[in-house]
Structures are given as C-alpha cells and as structure tokens.
Design a protein around this motif. Structure first.
Motif, PDB file in Angstrom:
ATOM      1  N   PRO A   1       0.823  -1.219   0.000  1.00 49.60           N
ATOM      2  CA  PRO A   1       0.000   0.000   0.000  1.00 49.60           C
ATOM      3  C   PRO A   1       0.857   1.269   0.000  1.00 49.60           C
ATOM      4  O   PRO A   1       1.928   1.305   0.604  1.00 49.60           O
ATOM      5  CB  PRO A   1      -0.811  -0.093   1.297  1.00 49.60           C
ATOM      6  N   ASP A   2       0.357   2.282  -0.671  1.00 54.49           N
ATOM      7  CA  ASP A   2       1.052   3.569  -0.733  1.00 54.49           C
ATOM      8  C   ASP A   2       0.745   4.333   0.549  1.00 54.49           C
ATOM      9  O   ASP A   2      -0.322   4.918   0.708  1.00 54.49           O
ATOM     10  CB  ASP A   2       0.583   4.356  -1.954  1.00 54.49           C
ATOM     11  N   CYS A   3       1.690   4.282   1.479  1.00 50.96           N
ATOM     12  CA  CYS A   3       1.541   4.997   2.741  1.00 50.96           C
ATOM     13  C   CYS A   3       2.892   5.588   3.112  1.00 50.96           C
ATOM     14  O   CYS A   3       3.873   5.418   2.397  1.00 50.96           O
ATOM     15  CB  CYS A   3       1.018   4.069   3.840  1.00 50.96           C
ATOM     16  N   GLN A   4       2.972   6.260   4.212  1.00 55.61           N
ATOM     17  CA  GLN A   4       4.230   6.870   4.642  1.00 55.61           C
ATOM     18  C   GLN A   4       5.177   5.778   5.127  1.00 55.61           C
ATOM     19  O   GLN A   4       5.282   5.510   6.313  1.00 55.61           O
ATOM     20  CB  GLN A   4       3.945   7.884   5.769  1.00 55.61           C
ATOM     21  N   ASP A   5       5.871   5.152   4.202  1.00 48.72           N
ATOM     22  CA  ASP A   5       6.762   4.053   4.526  1.00 48.72           C
ATOM     23  C   ASP A   5       8.103   4.304   3.852  1.00 48.72           C
ATOM     24  O   ASP A   5       8.170   4.419   2.624  1.00 48.72           O
ATOM     25  CB  ASP A   5       6.148   2.738   4.042  1.00 48.72           C
TER      26      ASP A   5
END
Length: 179
Positions: free
Chosen positions: A122-126
């Motif tokens: 998933p596109d998240c703050q990672d």
C-alpha cells in the motif's frame, strides 16, 4: 503467511558483443554485488522453498553468484514469462505459485519487479516503499510478507515490505558509478 523475495538481476555489461539483450552477461561489479547479496541472505539465515527466475543470461549468472555467497544451490524453475515482464504478468505468475511454497524467491528484471512491489505494498508513509519507488537498483532484494495461505489470493495493496536491501547498503563501493 507467505513470503515473497524479489531479486533484481545484478549489473550487466553493455559493452559485451552480444546480439540480443537476453544474452547480456554480468559485469565484474555485478558479480561482486550478487555474491555480497548471497552472503547477506546467508547471514540472515533466509531459506527459500521455491525459486523461479527469468532464463536471461544475466539472471542465470546472478543466481550463480548469489549461490556462491549464500553457500548453497538455488535450484530455479526457469520461466520465460519473467523476462522483461510487466507487474501484471508477474502478479499472475505469483498467483500460480505452488500453494505448498511458503518462502519464494523470484528473480527478474525492472521495471516489472519495482512495479510489482509498488502494486502489492500500500502507498503509505513508509520509508522502505519510498526507497523502492525512488530506485530499485540491480542486485537489490525486496522481501514482502503476504498474510495469505494460498498464492492465488495475492492482491494489490495486500503485502508489507519487510526488507529492501541494496548492494550499496552492504558495501558502499557497490553503489552508483560516479560517471
């Protein structure tokens, strides 16, 4: 739980007189990087119960060098569909993996491998995902965890990115050339 490790082939030579892209061999830096990645996999005590790879020469040689550093053979199933495959093709291939395999190593090419990571995670703050999105260098590995019991259930945004290891993380001399 399934674990999918994606390995991009090591740096290949563009100066070798081959007639087809498929036949490009590794260059010396690529050989060193692949061996280093193999040593690192051994140090992490990672074992694979299934290996599937592109039959391109640079992938075959990458696996040979990784096995040298790893200290054991990596007997691959060679699948021509991986050669320059899109992420959609790679996801189809993942969904066809044997249900009995828990820890799979898939060895291939970019941009397909990078796009597959970005599709599955998933596109998240990672920070790890951001690093993959910035660049998935040659001989790098991405380890994804999939909370599924059957590969057929692999789905977009359904994985975690647990590791992203680039050769330059292990040895700065294996980083980008300064030219």
């Amino acid at each position: 739980m399934k674990t999918l490790t994606l390995l991009r082939h090591a740096k290949s030579g563009w100066n070798d007189p081959v007639t087809r892209d498929f036949d490009r061999p590794l260059n010396p830096k690529g050989r060193r990087a692949a061996t280093m990645i193999g040593r690192h996999l051994r140090s992490l005590d990672i074992a694979f119960d299934h290996v599937v790879a592109s039959p391109a020469i640079r992938v075959v040689e990458t696996l040979g060098e990784v096995a040298t550093g790893y200290g054991r053979a990596l007997d691959a199933v060679w699948d021509r569909r991986i050669y320059l495959a899109s992420s959609a093709t790679l996801l189809d291939l993942v969904r066809e993996l044997p249900a009995s395999a828990s820890r799979v190593l898939l060895v291939g090419h970019n941009p397909g491998l990078e796009d597959l990571v970005l599709q599955l995670v998933p596109d998240c703050q990672d920070l790890l995902r951001d690093a993959v999105e910035a660049k998935y260098p040659t001989a790098s590995i991405a380890e994804l965890g999939l909370p599924i019991d059957d590969w057929a259930k692999a789905a977009p945004a359904g994985a975690t990115l647990d590791r992203f290891i680039r050769p330059r993380d292990l040895d700065p001399s294996l980083g980008p050339d300064e030219d």
